[in-house]
Design a protein around this motif. Structure first.
Motif, mmCIF file in Angstrom:
data_model
loop_
_atom_site.group_PDB
_atom_site.id
_atom_site.type_symbol
_atom_site.label_atom_id
_atom_site.label_comp_id
_atom_site.label_asym_id
_atom_site.label_seq_id
_atom_site.Cartn_x
_atom_site.Cartn_y
_atom_site.Cartn_z
ATOM 1 N N VAL A 199 0.848 -1.191 0.000
ATOM 2 C CA VAL A 199 0.000 0.000 0.000
ATOM 3 C C VAL A 199 0.885 1.244 0.000
ATOM 4 O O VAL A 199 2.069 1.172 0.333
ATOM 5 C CB VAL A 199 -0.942 0.043 1.231
ATOM 6 C CG1 VAL A 199 -1.921 -1.125 1.219
ATOM 7 C CG2 VAL A 199 -0.175 0.087 2.534
ATOM 8 N N LYS A 200 0.288 2.366 -0.348
ATOM 9 C CA LYS A 200 1.012 3.632 -0.290
ATOM 10 C C LYS A 200 0.931 4.150 1.150
ATOM 11 O O LYS A 200 -0.154 4.455 1.650
ATOM 12 C CB LYS A 200 0.409 4.642 -1.256
ATOM 13 C CG LYS A 200 1.191 5.925 -1.290
ATOM 14 C CD LYS A 200 0.693 6.872 -2.347
ATOM 15 C CE LYS A 200 1.583 8.104 -2.285
ATOM 16 N NZ LYS A 200 1.152 9.124 -3.197
ATOM 17 N N GLU A 201 2.088 4.208 1.795
ATOM 18 C CA GLU A 201 2.131 4.590 3.208
ATOM 19 C C GLU A 201 2.084 6.103 3.381
ATOM 20 O O GLU A 201 2.866 6.822 2.774
ATOM 21 C CB GLU A 201 3.412 4.047 3.852
ATOM 22 C CG GLU A 201 3.530 4.344 5.319
ATOM 23 C CD GLU A 201 4.821 3.828 5.934
ATOM 24 O OE1 GLU A 201 5.452 4.600 6.668
ATOM 25 O OE2 GLU A 201 5.196 2.670 5.661
ATOM 26 N N ALA A 202 1.171 6.560 4.238
ATOM 27 C CA ALA A 202 1.092 7.972 4.598
ATOM 28 C C ALA A 202 1.650 8.195 6.004
ATOM 29 O O ALA A 202 2.318 9.188 6.263
ATOM 30 C CB ALA A 202 -0.348 8.468 4.516
ATOM 31 N N SER B 32 -4.605 -0.730 6.090
ATOM 32 C CA SER B 32 -5.537 0.371 5.880
ATOM 33 C C SER B 32 -5.127 1.575 6.721
ATOM 34 O O SER B 32 -5.179 2.721 6.258
ATOM 35 C CB SER B 32 -6.958 -0.062 6.251
ATOM 36 O OG SER B 32 -7.837 1.033 6.204
ATOM 37 N N LYS B 33 -4.690 1.332 7.942
ATOM 38 C CA LYS B 33 -4.288 2.423 8.835
ATOM 39 C C LYS B 33 -3.115 3.210 8.261
ATOM 40 O O LYS B 33 -3.112 4.439 8.275
ATOM 41 C CB LYS B 33 -3.929 1.845 10.215
ATOM 42 C CG LYS B 33 -3.832 2.861 11.323
ATOM 43 C CD LYS B 33 -2.480 3.466 11.422
ATOM 44 C CE LYS B 33 -2.316 4.894 11.444
ATOM 45 N NZ LYS B 33 -1.675 5.635 10.472
ATOM 46 N N VAL B 34 -2.088 2.524 7.731
ATOM 47 C CA VAL B 34 -0.891 3.251 7.258
ATOM 48 C C VAL B 34 -1.183 4.111 6.037
ATOM 49 O O VAL B 34 -0.400 5.003 5.713
ATOM 50 C CB VAL B 34 0.315 2.316 6.977
ATOM 51 C CG1 VAL B 34 0.696 1.532 8.213
ATOM 52 C CG2 VAL B 34 0.087 1.417 5.795
ATOM 53 N N THR C 243 -6.764 6.461 12.204
ATOM 54 C CA THR C 243 -7.827 6.197 11.239
ATOM 55 C C THR C 243 -7.525 4.973 10.379
ATOM 56 O O THR C 243 -6.416 4.805 9.884
ATOM 57 C CB THR C 243 -8.040 7.412 10.312
ATOM 58 O OG1 THR C 243 -8.417 8.533 11.111
ATOM 59 C CG2 THR C 243 -9.117 7.146 9.281
ATOM 60 N N PHE C 244 -8.529 4.111 10.231
ATOM 61 C CA PHE C 244 -8.479 3.046 9.235
ATOM 62 C C PHE C 244 -9.899 2.825 8.752
ATOM 63 O O PHE C 244 -10.864 3.216 9.406
ATOM 64 C CB PHE C 244 -7.851 1.757 9.793
ATOM 65 C CG PHE C 244 -8.724 0.973 10.730
ATOM 66 C CD1 PHE C 244 -9.451 -0.114 10.277
ATOM 67 C CD2 PHE C 244 -8.819 1.329 12.064
ATOM 68 C CE1 PHE C 244 -10.257 -0.845 11.150
ATOM 69 C CE2 PHE C 244 -9.618 0.608 12.939
ATOM 70 C CZ PHE C 244 -10.337 -0.480 12.474
ATOM 71 N N ASP C 245 -10.033 2.229 7.582
ATOM 72 C CA ASP C 245 -11.336 2.039 6.978
ATOM 73 C C ASP C 245 -11.647 0.549 6.923
ATOM 74 O O ASP C 245 -10.863 -0.224 6.352
ATOM 75 C CB ASP C 245 -11.344 2.643 5.572
ATOM 76 C CG ASP C 245 -12.674 2.443 4.879
ATOM 77 O OD1 ASP C 245 -13.647 3.103 5.279
ATOM 78 O OD2 ASP C 245 -12.731 1.613 3.950
ATOM 79 N N VAL C 246 -12.763 0.143 7.491
ATOM 80 C CA VAL C 246 -13.110 -1.275 7.563
ATOM 81 C C VAL C 246 -13.292 -1.869 6.168
ATOM 82 O O VAL C 246 -12.805 -2.978 5.898
ATOM 83 C CB VAL C 246 -14.380 -1.491 8.428
ATOM 84 C CG1 VAL C 246 -14.822 -2.949 8.377
ATOM 85 C CG2 VAL C 246 -14.116 -1.078 9.873
#
Length: 146
Positions: free
Chosen positions: A82-85, A121-123, A130-133
């Protein structure tokens, strides 16, 4: 029937004490696991040794995934790319999802997939919690276990 479950996400002397107490669950990161390993041991061997006395030993390796020791078997968990923020809070998200999976009596494979999907999802989010279920459920399908 077991009437208690002690889960610990600790570091330093506190995690050493948790190991000595043989708690039910620990989640050291790679650095914390190195503090628990014998000089001759690999990280894999350390997880294996700790799993002799601790039911669930999960070691987070950041974007490289995790090791999960359960029932004297070691699972290598490869997360989705995933693209880490921001990775702050990813371990906490992993632990929460892992424990939720246990509470819902999922298989160990489903638990680590769920936890890895939630952490991935969190990263992707800039803040620390924040994470999205829905995203986590999609990412869960991309998790590889060996």
């Amino acid at each position: 029937m077991k009437i208690h479950f002690i889960a610990c996400d600790l570091s330093g002397e506190a995690i050493k004490l948790a190991v000595k107490m043989k708690v039910d669950f620990i989640k050291p990161n790679e650095f914390e696991l190195k503090q628990l390993k014998a000089s001759h041991e690999s990280l894999f061997d350390t997880v294996k040794r700790l799993n002799q006395d601790i039911d669930y030993v999960v070691t987070s390796l950041g974007e490289k995934g995790s090791y999960c020791g359960y029932d004297r078997k070691i699972y290598r968990v490869i997360p989705p790319k995933v693209k880490e923020a921001n990775d702050t809070g990813a371990g906490d998200c992993f632990v929460g999802a892992f424990l939720a999976g246990l509470a819902n009596q999922l298989s160990i494979e489903e638990i680590v997939k769920l936890a890895s999907g939630c952490a991935a999802s969190k990263v992707m989010n800039k803040d620390s919690s924040t994470f999205d279920v829905k995203t986590a459920m999609k990412l869960k399908q991309q998790v590889k276990i060996t």
